[in-house]
Motif scaffolding. Sequence first.
Motif, PDB file in Angstrom:
ATOM      1  N   THR A 192       0.865  -1.176   0.000  1.00  0.00           N
ATOM      2  CA  THR A 192       0.000   0.000   0.000  1.00  0.00           C
ATOM      3  C   THR A 192       0.902   1.227   0.000  1.00  0.00           C
ATOM      4  O   THR A 192       1.642   1.448   0.958  1.00  0.00           O
ATOM      5  N   GLU A 193       0.862   2.010  -1.050  1.00  0.00           N
ATOM      6  CA  GLU A 193       1.778   3.153  -1.155  1.00  0.00           C
ATOM      7  C   GLU A 193       1.355   4.289  -0.241  1.00  0.00           C
ATOM      8  O   GLU A 193       0.159   4.520  -0.043  1.00  0.00           O
ATOM      9  N   PRO A 194       2.348   5.044   0.306  1.00  0.00           N
ATOM     10  CA  PRO A 194       3.772   4.757   0.151  1.00  0.00           C
ATOM     11  C   PRO A 194       4.216   3.622   1.057  1.00  0.00           C
ATOM     12  O   PRO A 194       3.820   3.537   2.204  1.00  0.00           O
ATOM     13  N   ASN A 195       5.050   2.757   0.509  1.00  0.00           N
ATOM     14  CA  ASN A 195       5.636   1.682   1.298  1.00  0.00           C
ATOM     15  C   ASN A 195       6.841   2.193   2.071  1.00  0.00           C
ATOM     16  O   ASN A 195       7.329   3.307   1.833  1.00  0.00           O
ATOM     17  N   LEU A 196       7.333   1.370   2.981  1.00  0.00           N
ATOM     18  CA  LEU A 196       8.428   1.792   3.851  1.00  0.00           C
ATOM     19  C   LEU A 196       9.638   2.266   3.050  1.00  0.00           C
ATOM     20  O   LEU A 196      10.234   3.296   3.372  1.00  0.00           O
ATOM     21  N   HIS A 197      10.009   1.529   1.985  1.00  0.00           N
ATOM     22  CA  HIS A 197      11.211   1.906   1.248  1.00  0.00           C
ATOM     23  C   HIS A 197      11.041   3.256   0.549  1.00  0.00           C
ATOM     24  O   HIS A 197      12.005   4.005   0.400  1.00  0.00           O
ATOM     25  N   GLN A 198       9.803   3.572   0.152  1.00  0.00           N
ATOM     26  CA  GLN A 198       9.574   4.860  -0.499  1.00  0.00           C
ATOM     27  C   GLN A 198       9.761   6.013   0.478  1.00  0.00           C
ATOM     28  O   GLN A 198      10.325   7.051   0.139  1.00  0.00           O
ATOM     29  N   VAL A 199       9.287   5.816   1.715  1.00  0.00           N
ATOM     30  CA  VAL A 199       9.464   6.848   2.749  1.00  0.00           C
ATOM     31  C   VAL A 199      10.943   7.023   3.069  1.00  0.00           C
ATOM     32  O   VAL A 199      11.460   8.142   3.119  1.00  0.00           O
ATOM     33  N   VAL A 258      16.351  -1.909   2.044  1.00  0.00           N
ATOM     34  CA  VAL A 258      15.145  -2.372   2.737  1.00  0.00           C
ATOM     35  C   VAL A 258      14.875  -3.824   2.373  1.00  0.00           C
ATOM     36  O   VAL A 258      14.865  -4.188   1.194  1.00  0.00           O
ATOM     37  N   VAL A 259      14.654  -4.651   3.404  1.00  0.00           N
ATOM     38  CA  VAL A 259      14.211  -6.031   3.203  1.00  0.00           C
ATOM     39  C   VAL A 259      12.817  -6.161   3.796  1.00  0.00           C
ATOM     40  O   VAL A 259      12.603  -5.873   4.976  1.00  0.00           O
ATOM     41  N   TYR A 260      11.871  -6.561   2.957  1.00  0.00           N
ATOM     42  CA  TYR A 260      10.517  -6.854   3.397  1.00  0.00           C
ATOM     43  C   TYR A 260      10.387  -8.347   3.659  1.00  0.00           C
ATOM     44  O   TYR A 260      10.982  -9.163   2.958  1.00  0.00           O
ATOM     45  N   ALA A 318       4.997  -8.919  -4.631  1.00  0.00           N
ATOM     46  CA  ALA A 318       6.313  -8.460  -4.194  1.00  0.00           C
ATOM     47  C   ALA A 318       6.951  -7.495  -5.173  1.00  0.00           C
ATOM     48  O   ALA A 318       7.728  -6.618  -4.775  1.00  0.00           O
ATOM     49  N   ALA A 319       6.641  -7.616  -6.459  1.00  0.00           N
ATOM     50  CA  ALA A 319       7.252  -6.722  -7.445  1.00  0.00           C
ATOM     51  C   ALA A 319       6.963  -5.261  -7.114  1.00  0.00           C
ATOM     52  O   ALA A 319       7.812  -4.378  -7.317  1.00  0.00           O
ATOM     53  N   ALA A 320       5.772  -4.989  -6.548  1.00  0.00           N
ATOM     54  CA  ALA A 320       5.429  -3.617  -6.181  1.00  0.00           C
ATOM     55  C   ALA A 320       6.288  -3.107  -5.038  1.00  0.00           C
ATOM     56  O   ALA A 320       6.450  -1.895  -4.861  1.00  0.00           O
ATOM     57  N   LEU A 321       6.842  -4.039  -4.256  1.00  0.00           N
ATOM     58  CA  LEU A 321       7.686  -3.657  -3.132  1.00  0.00           C
ATOM     59  C   LEU A 321       9.128  -3.400  -3.563  1.00  0.00           C
ATOM     60  O   LEU A 321       9.935  -2.909  -2.780  1.00  0.00           O
ATOM     61  N   LEU A 322       9.464  -3.750  -4.788  1.00  0.00           N
ATOM     62  CA  LEU A 322      10.867  -3.714  -5.211  1.00  0.00           C
ATOM     63  C   LEU A 322      11.191  -2.530  -6.106  1.00  0.00           C
ATOM     64  O   LEU A 322      12.278  -2.464  -6.674  1.00  0.00           O
ATOM     65  N   ARG A 323      10.279  -1.599  -6.249  1.00  0.00           N
ATOM     66  CA  ARG A 323      10.502  -0.440  -7.101  1.00  0.00           C
ATOM     67  C   ARG A 323      11.089   0.691  -6.273  1.00  0.00           C
ATOM     68  O   ARG A 323      10.390   1.585  -5.818  1.00  0.00           O
ATOM     69  N   GLY A 324      12.367   0.626  -6.082  1.00  0.00           N
ATOM     70  CA  GLY A 324      13.051   1.624  -5.270  1.00  0.00           C
ATOM     71  C   GLY A 324      13.952   2.503  -6.102  1.00  0.00           C
ATOM     72  O   GLY A 324      13.924   2.494  -7.334  1.00  0.00           O
ATOM     73  N   VAL A 375      18.487  -0.325  -2.319  1.00  0.00           N
ATOM     74  CA  VAL A 375      18.169  -1.730  -2.576  1.00  0.00           C
ATOM     75  C   VAL A 375      16.865  -2.057  -1.865  1.00  0.00           C
ATOM     76  O   VAL A 375      16.662  -1.668  -0.715  1.00  0.00           O
ATOM     77  N   THR A 376      15.964  -2.749  -2.563  1.00  0.00           N
ATOM     78  CA  THR A 376      14.775  -3.296  -1.915  1.00  0.00           C
ATOM     79  C   THR A 376      14.668  -4.761  -2.307  1.00  0.00           C
ATOM     80  O   THR A 376      14.928  -5.130  -3.449  1.00  0.00           O
ATOM     81  N   GLU A 377      14.305  -5.591  -1.343  1.00  0.00           N
ATOM     82  CA  GLU A 377      14.191  -7.023  -1.596  1.00  0.00           C
ATOM     83  C   GLU A 377      13.066  -7.587  -0.753  1.00  0.00           C
ATOM     84  O   GLU A 377      12.666  -6.994   0.258  1.00  0.00           O
ATOM     85  N   TYR A 378      12.533  -8.723  -1.179  1.00  0.00           N
ATOM     86  CA  TYR A 378      11.442  -9.372  -0.468  1.00  0.00           C
ATOM     87  C   TYR A 378      11.851 -10.783  -0.058  1.00  0.00           C
ATOM     88  O   TYR A 378      12.461 -11.517  -0.840  1.00  0.00           O
ATOM     89  N   LEU A 379      11.493 -11.144   1.174  1.00  0.00           N
ATOM     90  CA  LEU A 379      11.828 -12.437   1.759  1.00  0.00           C
ATOM     91  C   LEU A 379      10.552 -13.116   2.224  1.00  0.00           C
ATOM     92  O   LEU A 379       9.774 -12.530   2.975  1.00  0.00           O
ATOM     93  N   GLN A 380      10.320 -14.347   1.754  1.00  0.00           N
ATOM     94  CA  GLN A 380       9.163 -15.114   2.188  1.00  0.00           C
ATOM     95  C   GLN A 380       9.574 -15.907   3.428  1.00  0.00           C
ATOM     96  O   GLN A 380      10.287 -16.906   3.336  1.00  0.00           O
ATOM     97  N   ALA A 381       9.142 -15.447   4.610  1.00  0.00           N
ATOM     98  CA  ALA A 381       9.517 -16.100   5.860  1.00  0.00           C
ATOM     99  C   ALA A 381       8.546 -15.670   6.954  1.00  0.00           C
ATOM    100  O   ALA A 381       7.800 -14.699   6.803  1.00  0.00           O
ATOM    101  N   ASP A 382       8.580 -16.393   8.058  1.00  0.00           N
ATOM    102  CA  ASP A 382       7.656 -16.175   9.169  1.00  0.00           C
ATOM    103  C   ASP A 382       8.440 -15.664  10.371  1.00  0.00           C
ATOM    104  O   ASP A 382       9.535 -16.170  10.673  1.00  0.00           O
ATOM    105  N   VAL A 383       7.870 -14.699  11.089  1.00  0.00           N
ATOM    106  CA  VAL A 383       8.537 -14.159  12.267  1.00  0.00           C
ATOM    107  C   VAL A 383       8.793 -15.257  13.303  1.00  0.00           C
ATOM    108  O   VAL A 383       9.718 -15.147  14.119  1.00  0.00           O
TER     109      VAL A 383
END
Length: 271
Positions: free
Chosen positions: A86-93, A103-105, A116-122, A127-135
């Motif tokens: 949801t824009e703005p995302n953290l990396h945009q701010v 930024v790693v999401y 995830a592609a929407a999260l990688l437009r920095g 650098v922006t990257e996405y990681l599929q993982a659980d806390v």
Amino acid sequence: MTGQDADRNDLRLDSGRPHPARMYDWYLGGKDNYPVDEAMGRQMLALDPRVPVMARVNRAFMHRATRWLAQHGIRQFLDVGTGIPTEPNLHQVAQRIAPDARVVYCDNDPIVLAHAAALLRGTPEGVTEYLQADVREPAAVVEGARKVLDLGRPVALSLVALLHFVSDEDGAHELVNRLLAELPSGSYLMMTHATADFTPEESAAATEKLKAAGVTLALRSRAEFARFFDGLELVEPGVEVVHHWHPELGDPVPGQDDGVIPGYGAVARKP
């Protein structure tokens, strides 16, 4: 697995029961949710009509806290529990202030991976990257983040509107401690958390409805929330209701009145 190398054709989406990330998307007016998410969202609204405002207030806190951190020299961010973009995302701010921010999401919901592609437009510099993982698997989170972030330099760990979906039985406080243990001195924890302190009856009803649908809701008191920051140096004004944390760093949230939003937020530095 990162956003660049994940197989987006292998998404196992569970549309049979509500998911917090998709409900959050519905609250924010998004389209990436299922009827089951909307149905549960409407039940939550029946208990407290301010739920969509709470979602927007959490997003606004993330914007303000990220802005504060970037203004104070932080150039690396690990955002766990990212949610649907949801824009703005953290990396945009962050990159508006520091174009070289990294930024790693991270999220465990396959529908977030699908977007995830929407999260990688920095920025080109960052650098922006996405990681599929659980806390709940902090070792996997750290291992993936280490491929993008320099864990020898300060990192801001973002846990916004996430830990109230992790029970004490799952070791919520211990999970945060394990993540912070991998980060160096000068790193920060930025976090929000829903509470039943102000609406005990409505909160109890919401917890039971979500439990029946297979969703954990572990609402914590101010003291229980403050425990996440034990051993850290709280940034002024310390633990606050979410919308009272440095409101001057952002714009008012539409629909927010002067009433108390039932959630806490804080930012703290690891000494």
